[in-house]
Design a protein around this motif. Sequence first.
Motif, PDB file in Angstrom:
ATOM      1  N   PRO A  29       0.828  -1.217   0.000  1.00 40.89           N
ATOM      2  CA  PRO A  29       0.000   0.000   0.000  1.00 40.89           C
ATOM      3  C   PRO A  29       0.856   1.257   0.000  1.00 40.89           C
ATOM      4  CG  PRO A  29       0.009  -1.029   2.169  1.00 40.89           C
ATOM      5  CD  PRO A  29       0.703  -1.988   1.257  1.00 40.89           C
ATOM      6  N   TYR A  30       0.423   2.260  -0.764  1.00 47.22           N
ATOM      7  CA  TYR A  30       1.198   3.496  -0.795  1.00 47.22           C
ATOM      8  C   TYR A  30       0.324   4.748  -0.733  1.00 47.22           C
ATOM      9  CZ  TYR A  30      -0.024   4.515  -5.682  1.00 47.22           C
ATOM     10  OH  TYR A  30      -0.699   4.823  -6.832  1.00 47.22           O
ATOM     11  N   ASP A  31      -0.999   4.609  -0.970  1.00 46.74           N
ATOM     12  CA  ASP A  31      -1.845   5.799  -0.946  1.00 46.74           C
ATOM     13  C   ASP A  31      -3.318   5.364  -0.924  1.00 46.74           C
ATOM     14  OD1 ASP A  31      -2.582   8.424  -0.903  1.00 46.74           O
ATOM     15  OD2 ASP A  31      -1.519   8.969  -2.760  1.00 46.74           O
ATOM     16  N   TYR A  32      -4.227   6.378  -0.951  1.00 46.78           N
ATOM     17  CA  TYR A  32      -5.665   6.132  -1.003  1.00 46.78           C
ATOM     18  C   TYR A  32      -6.252   6.852  -2.217  1.00 46.78           C
ATOM     19  CZ  TYR A  32      -5.184   4.547   3.846  1.00 46.78           C
ATOM     20  OH  TYR A  32      -4.816   3.886   4.984  1.00 46.78           O
ATOM     21  N   ASP A  33      -7.308   6.253  -2.806  1.00 44.56           N
ATOM     22  CA  ASP A  33      -7.980   6.951  -3.899  1.00 44.56           C
ATOM     23  C   ASP A  33      -9.063   7.878  -3.329  1.00 44.56           C
ATOM     24  OD1 ASP A  33     -10.152   5.370  -3.218  1.00 44.56           O
ATOM     25  OD2 ASP A  33      -9.984   4.054  -4.957  1.00 44.56           O
ATOM     26  N   ILE A  34      -9.831   8.532  -4.208  1.00 51.37           N
ATOM     27  CA  ILE A  34     -10.822   9.521  -3.748  1.00 51.37           C
ATOM     28  C   ILE A  34     -11.962   8.882  -2.959  1.00 51.37           C
ATOM     29  CG2 ILE A  34     -10.293  11.133  -5.608  1.00 51.37           C
ATOM     30  CD1 ILE A  34     -12.734  10.060  -7.098  1.00 51.37           C
ATOM     31  N   ASN A  35     -12.116   7.565  -3.079  1.00 51.16           N
ATOM     32  CA  ASN A  35     -13.162   6.858  -2.331  1.00 51.16           C
ATOM     33  C   ASN A  35     -12.655   6.277  -1.022  1.00 51.16           C
ATOM     34  OD1 ASN A  35     -15.145   7.237  -4.399  1.00 51.16           O
ATOM     35  ND2 ASN A  35     -14.157   5.573  -5.565  1.00 51.16           N
ATOM     36  N   GLY A  36     -11.376   6.504  -0.746  1.00 51.62           N
ATOM     37  CA  GLY A  36     -10.798   5.993   0.489  1.00 51.62           C
ATOM     38  C   GLY A  36     -10.266   4.584   0.403  1.00 51.62           C
ATOM     39  N   ASP A  37     -10.288   4.019  -0.803  1.00 46.19           N
ATOM     40  CA  ASP A  37      -9.752   2.666  -0.976  1.00 46.19           C
ATOM     41  C   ASP A  37      -8.229   2.708  -1.080  1.00 46.19           C
ATOM     42  OD1 ASP A  37     -12.304   1.492  -1.033  1.00 46.19           O
ATOM     43  OD2 ASP A  37     -12.524   1.967  -3.174  1.00 46.19           O
ATOM     44  N   ILE A  38      -7.604   1.662  -0.581  1.00 47.25           N
ATOM     45  CA  ILE A  38      -6.138   1.594  -0.569  1.00 47.25           C
ATOM     46  C   ILE A  38      -5.604   1.327  -1.966  1.00 47.25           C
ATOM     47  CG2 ILE A  38      -4.127   0.374   0.366  1.00 47.25           C
ATOM     48  CD1 ILE A  38      -5.801  -0.322   2.808  1.00 47.25           C
ATOM     49  N   LEU A  39      -4.586   2.071  -2.355  1.00 49.84           N
ATOM     50  CA  LEU A  39      -3.894   1.847  -3.617  1.00 49.84           C
ATOM     51  C   LEU A  39      -2.598   1.093  -3.346  1.00 49.84           C
ATOM     52  CD1 LEU A  39      -4.323   5.376  -5.242  1.00 49.84           C
ATOM     53  CD2 LEU A  39      -5.678   3.309  -5.681  1.00 49.84           C
ATOM     54  N   TYR A  40      -2.305   0.147  -4.231  1.00 44.66           N
ATOM     55  CA  TYR A  40      -1.100  -0.668  -4.061  1.00 44.66           C
ATOM     56  C   TYR A  40      -0.130  -0.419  -5.211  1.00 44.66           C
ATOM     57  CZ  TYR A  40      -3.673  -3.299  -0.522  1.00 44.66           C
ATOM     58  OH  TYR A  40      -4.374  -3.651   0.599  1.00 44.66           O
ATOM     59  N   LYS A  41       1.145  -0.519  -4.887  1.00 46.17           N
ATOM     60  CA  LYS A  41       2.198  -0.357  -5.881  1.00 46.17           C
ATOM     61  C   LYS A  41       3.027  -1.627  -5.954  1.00 46.17           C
ATOM     62  CE  LYS A  41       5.796   2.905  -7.341  1.00 46.17           C
ATOM     63  NZ  LYS A  41       6.500   4.154  -7.013  1.00 46.17           N
ATOM     64  N   GLN A  42       3.411  -1.988  -7.164  1.00 45.22           N
ATOM     65  CA  GLN A  42       4.183  -3.204  -7.373  1.00 45.22           C
ATOM     66  C   GLN A  42       5.669  -2.947  -7.135  1.00 45.22           C
ATOM     67  OE1 GLN A  42       5.267  -5.062 -11.384  1.00 45.22           O
ATOM     68  NE2 GLN A  42       3.473  -6.291 -10.798  1.00 45.22           N
ATOM     69  N   TYR A  43       6.287  -3.843  -6.369  1.00 44.31           N
ATOM     70  CA  TYR A  43       7.721  -3.757  -6.094  1.00 44.31           C
ATOM     71  C   TYR A  43       8.375  -5.095  -6.429  1.00 44.31           C
ATOM     72  CZ  TYR A  43       6.649   0.441  -3.346  1.00 44.31           C
ATOM     73  OH  TYR A  43       6.221   1.673  -2.930  1.00 44.31           O
ATOM     74  N   LEU A  44       9.525  -5.027  -7.062  1.00 42.90           N
ATOM     75  CA  LEU A  44      10.331  -6.214  -7.325  1.00 42.90           C
ATOM     76  C   LEU A  44      11.577  -6.127  -6.456  1.00 42.90           C
ATOM     77  CD1 LEU A  44      10.960  -8.812  -8.881  1.00 42.90           C
ATOM     78  CD2 LEU A  44      12.033  -7.390 -10.643  1.00 42.90           C
ATOM     79  N   GLU A  45      11.747  -7.122  -5.579  1.00 48.23           N
ATOM     80  CA  GLU A  45      12.868  -7.104  -4.646  1.00 48.23           C
ATOM     81  C   GLU A  45      13.647  -8.409  -4.711  1.00 48.23           C
ATOM     82  OE1 GLU A  45      13.879  -4.664  -2.810  1.00 48.23           O
ATOM     83  OE2 GLU A  45      12.197  -3.253  -2.915  1.00 48.23           O
ATOM     84  N   PHE A  46      14.963  -8.293  -4.500  1.00 44.68           N
ATOM     85  CA  PHE A  46      15.836  -9.456  -4.363  1.00 44.68           C
ATOM     86  C   PHE A  46      16.409  -9.464  -2.950  1.00 44.68           C
ATOM     87  CE2 PHE A  46      15.629  -8.871  -8.891  1.00 44.68           C
ATOM     88  CZ  PHE A  46      15.682 -10.156  -9.409  1.00 44.68           C
TER      89      PHE A  46
END
Length: 218
Positions: free
Chosen positions: A130-147
Amino acid sequence: MPHAYNLLYMRKILFTMLLVVIGKTAFSQLDIIASFNSVDIGRNVNLTLKKDLKKHSFLFGIKYNINKIVHDNQNNVFRKRFYATDWQEHFGFNIGYQYNFLLKSSSLNPFAFYDFHFTNSHIRNLMYLPYDYDINGDILYKQYLEFFGPTLALEHNIGLGITAKISNRIFLYQKIGAGIVTFHNIDKSIVGSGNWEFGYIISIGLGYHLKKKANNTQ
């Protein structure tokens, strides 16, 4: 440094054992098995030496770990996620024992086995955080690639298998089993992961008798 020293020490032990086996079996029965394996941490191909002593067999081999990108959403930390980032991490080794149920006048011979795999490699994880919220208050997710890592995986499996005679020197080799995997030198940034999980092995390959056998057992 202690971790690297331990890895080097274990590899020296393996190659010493291989030299001893080859030296003692140079004029006796020794088989070579090339196999493809699906295990808990990923996939690999193996080149294994098998020494038969009547109903007992001892196996020593080198494996090459195959990098494969996982496309699932099961939130696994280790399963199928080992991913070599340099040529050294592609290579590991395996040690095994077989008890052979020798059948008279049969081209099929079942066996019970114990199998140990050693792997030291990075872990590749695709995560959605999770990194932020949209205008409706729903959680926004961001994709991360980690090693992460490298992490040491020790796989222990037991199970059943069968060899099938193809010719006087060539045989089919198959086995399936289950067990546990323990993980060591786990990256501290991996939060909430345990240091073990249940594992498995599915293996199929071809074997070759370096010395022609007097009977039809594998």
